[in-house]
Design a protein around this motif. Structure first.
Motif, PDB file in Angstrom:
ATOM      1  N   ALA A 243      10.566   5.871   5.278  1.00  0.00           N
ATOM      2  CA  ALA A 243       9.938   4.584   5.535  1.00  0.00           C
ATOM      3  C   ALA A 243      10.673   3.426   5.783  1.00  0.00           C
ATOM      4  O   ALA A 243      11.484   2.979   4.800  1.00  0.00           O
ATOM      5  CB  ALA A 243       8.976   4.316   4.427  1.00  0.00           C
ATOM      6  N   VAL A 244      11.071   3.016   7.009  1.00  0.00           N
ATOM      7  CA  VAL A 244      12.217   1.832   7.299  1.00  0.00           C
ATOM      8  C   VAL A 244      11.269   0.895   7.311  1.00  0.00           C
ATOM      9  O   VAL A 244      10.610   0.567   8.367  1.00  0.00           O
ATOM     10  CB  VAL A 244      12.824   2.228   8.428  1.00  0.00           C
TER      11      VAL A 244
ATOM     12  N   GLU B 252       0.458  12.940   1.987  1.00  0.00           N
ATOM     13  CA  GLU B 252       0.885  14.752   1.792  1.00  0.00           C
ATOM     14  C   GLU B 252       2.094  14.720   2.220  1.00  0.00           C
ATOM     15  O   GLU B 252       2.556  16.040   2.262  1.00  0.00           O
ATOM     16  CB  GLU B 252      -0.037  15.245   2.685  1.00  0.00           C
ATOM     17  N   SER B 253       2.907  13.832   2.725  1.00  0.00           N
ATOM     18  CA  SER B 253       4.367  14.081   2.891  1.00  0.00           C
ATOM     19  C   SER B 253       5.174  14.684   1.574  1.00  0.00           C
ATOM     20  O   SER B 253       4.730  14.427   0.503  1.00  0.00           O
ATOM     21  CB  SER B 253       5.058  12.579   3.393  1.00  0.00           C
ATOM     22  N   GLY B 254       6.267  15.073   1.839  1.00  0.00           N
ATOM     23  CA  GLY B 254       7.028  15.840   1.200  1.00  0.00           C
ATOM     24  C   GLY B 254       8.221  14.853   0.364  1.00  0.00           C
ATOM     25  O   GLY B 254       7.248  13.836  -0.361  1.00  0.00           O
ATOM     26  N   THR B 255       9.115  14.566   0.591  1.00  0.00           N
ATOM     27  CA  THR B 255      10.135  13.815   0.126  1.00  0.00           C
ATOM     28  C   THR B 255       9.865  12.322   0.830  1.00  0.00           C
ATOM     29  O   THR B 255      10.093  12.279   1.877  1.00  0.00           O
ATOM     30  CB  THR B 255      11.781  14.210  -0.013  1.00  0.00           C
ATOM     31  N   VAL B 256       9.767  11.276   0.214  1.00  0.00           N
ATOM     32  CA  VAL B 256       9.535  10.143   0.754  1.00  0.00           C
ATOM     33  C   VAL B 256      10.962   9.197   0.311  1.00  0.00           C
ATOM     34  O   VAL B 256      11.167   8.840  -0.844  1.00  0.00           O
ATOM     35  CB  VAL B 256       8.332   9.244   0.350  1.00  0.00           C
ATOM     36  N   VAL B 257      11.449   8.591   1.387  1.00  0.00           N
ATOM     37  CA  VAL B 257      12.370   7.710   1.387  1.00  0.00           C
ATOM     38  C   VAL B 257      12.346   6.536   1.783  1.00  0.00           C
ATOM     39  O   VAL B 257      11.938   6.371   2.979  1.00  0.00           O
ATOM     40  CB  VAL B 257      13.980   8.211   1.888  1.00  0.00           C
TER      41      VAL B 257
ATOM     42  N   VAL C 212       5.651   4.944  -4.216  1.00  0.00           N
ATOM     43  CA  VAL C 212       5.537   6.528  -4.008  1.00  0.00           C
ATOM     44  C   VAL C 212       6.429   7.124  -3.299  1.00  0.00           C
ATOM     45  O   VAL C 212       6.653   8.322  -3.229  1.00  0.00           O
ATOM     46  CB  VAL C 212       4.169   6.334  -2.728  1.00  0.00           C
ATOM     47  N   ALA C 213       7.696   6.150  -3.346  1.00  0.00           N
ATOM     48  CA  ALA C 213       8.876   6.917  -2.838  1.00  0.00           C
ATOM     49  C   ALA C 213       9.683   7.757  -3.994  1.00  0.00           C
ATOM     50  O   ALA C 213       9.447   7.342  -5.260  1.00  0.00           O
ATOM     51  CB  ALA C 213       9.825   5.768  -2.264  1.00  0.00           C
TER      52      ALA C 213
ATOM     53  N   TYR D 197      12.798   8.460  -3.527  1.00  0.00           N
ATOM     54  CA  TYR D 197      14.186   7.778  -3.074  1.00  0.00           C
ATOM     55  C   TYR D 197      13.792   6.311  -2.572  1.00  0.00           C
ATOM     56  O   TYR D 197      13.184   6.272  -1.751  1.00  0.00           O
ATOM     57  CB  TYR D 197      15.218   8.231  -2.412  1.00  0.00           C
ATOM     58  N   GLY D 198      14.625   5.312  -3.318  1.00  0.00           N
ATOM     59  CA  GLY D 198      14.511   3.874  -2.614  1.00  0.00           C
ATOM     60  C   GLY D 198      15.474   3.072  -2.599  1.00  0.00           C
ATOM     61  O   GLY D 198      16.737   3.355  -3.323  1.00  0.00           O
ATOM     62  N   LEU D 199      15.732   2.260  -1.353  1.00  0.00           N
ATOM     63  CA  LEU D 199      16.885   1.469  -1.192  1.00  0.00           C
ATOM     64  C   LEU D 199      16.352  -0.038  -1.195  1.00  0.00           C
ATOM     65  O   LEU D 199      15.746  -0.126   0.151  1.00  0.00           O
ATOM     66  CB  LEU D 199      17.792   1.955  -0.073  1.00  0.00           C
ATOM     67  N   VAL D 200      16.738  -0.918  -1.746  1.00  0.00           N
ATOM     68  CA  VAL D 200      16.710  -2.356  -1.520  1.00  0.00           C
ATOM     69  C   VAL D 200      17.465  -2.945  -0.579  1.00  0.00           C
ATOM     70  O   VAL D 200      18.673  -2.891  -1.317  1.00  0.00           O
ATOM     71  CB  VAL D 200      16.117  -3.065  -2.781  1.00  0.00           C
ATOM     72  N   ALA D 201      17.420  -3.155   0.563  1.00  0.00           N
ATOM     73  CA  ALA D 201      18.149  -3.546   1.585  1.00  0.00           C
ATOM     74  C   ALA D 201      17.661  -4.080   2.801  1.00  0.00           C
ATOM     75  O   ALA D 201      16.309  -3.527   2.989  1.00  0.00           O
ATOM     76  CB  ALA D 201      19.179  -2.451   1.624  1.00  0.00           C
TER      77      ALA D 201
END
Length: 106
Positions: free
Chosen positions: A49-50, A64-69, A82-83, A85-89
């Protein structure tokens, strides 16, 4: 990034591109690419998710997605709830760097 990722035949079989309603309404993407309550439902093994805030309507199309970034400059964006992994940027800084690292094989 989508153009670079989706070039090879192998990628075409595993990469699905989607968009938010805002991106569709702004004319950045075709209506059939919209993910969410009024769009399509996707369930890839990896959902990146960009710049997605994570509005309830969008989440309805990807839960229903698997791994959410998630990459978003707003640390309070609902997508981080819901992520995996997350990157605040800022996506305009983070995504080019990510593409560079992927191309280098790092």
């Amino acid at each position: 990034i989508a153009g670079r990722v989706a070039k090879g035949k192998a990628w075409e079989e595993v990469v699905a591109l989607g968009a938010t309603r805002a991106a569709v309404d702004a004319g950045f993407c075709a209506n059939e690419m919209q993910v969410g309550q009024t769009g399509k439902v996707v369930a890839p093994r990896l959902y990146v998710a960009v710049g997605i805030s994570g509005a309830v309507q969008h989440l309805a199309g990807m839960t229903e997605s698997g791994t959410v970034v998630a990459i978003n400059k707003d640390a309070e964006a609902p997508i981080f709830g819901v992520a995996d992994y997350g990157l605040v940027a800022d996506v305009f800084e983070a995504v080019p760097e990510l593409v560079k690292k992927l191309e280098e094989g790092s």
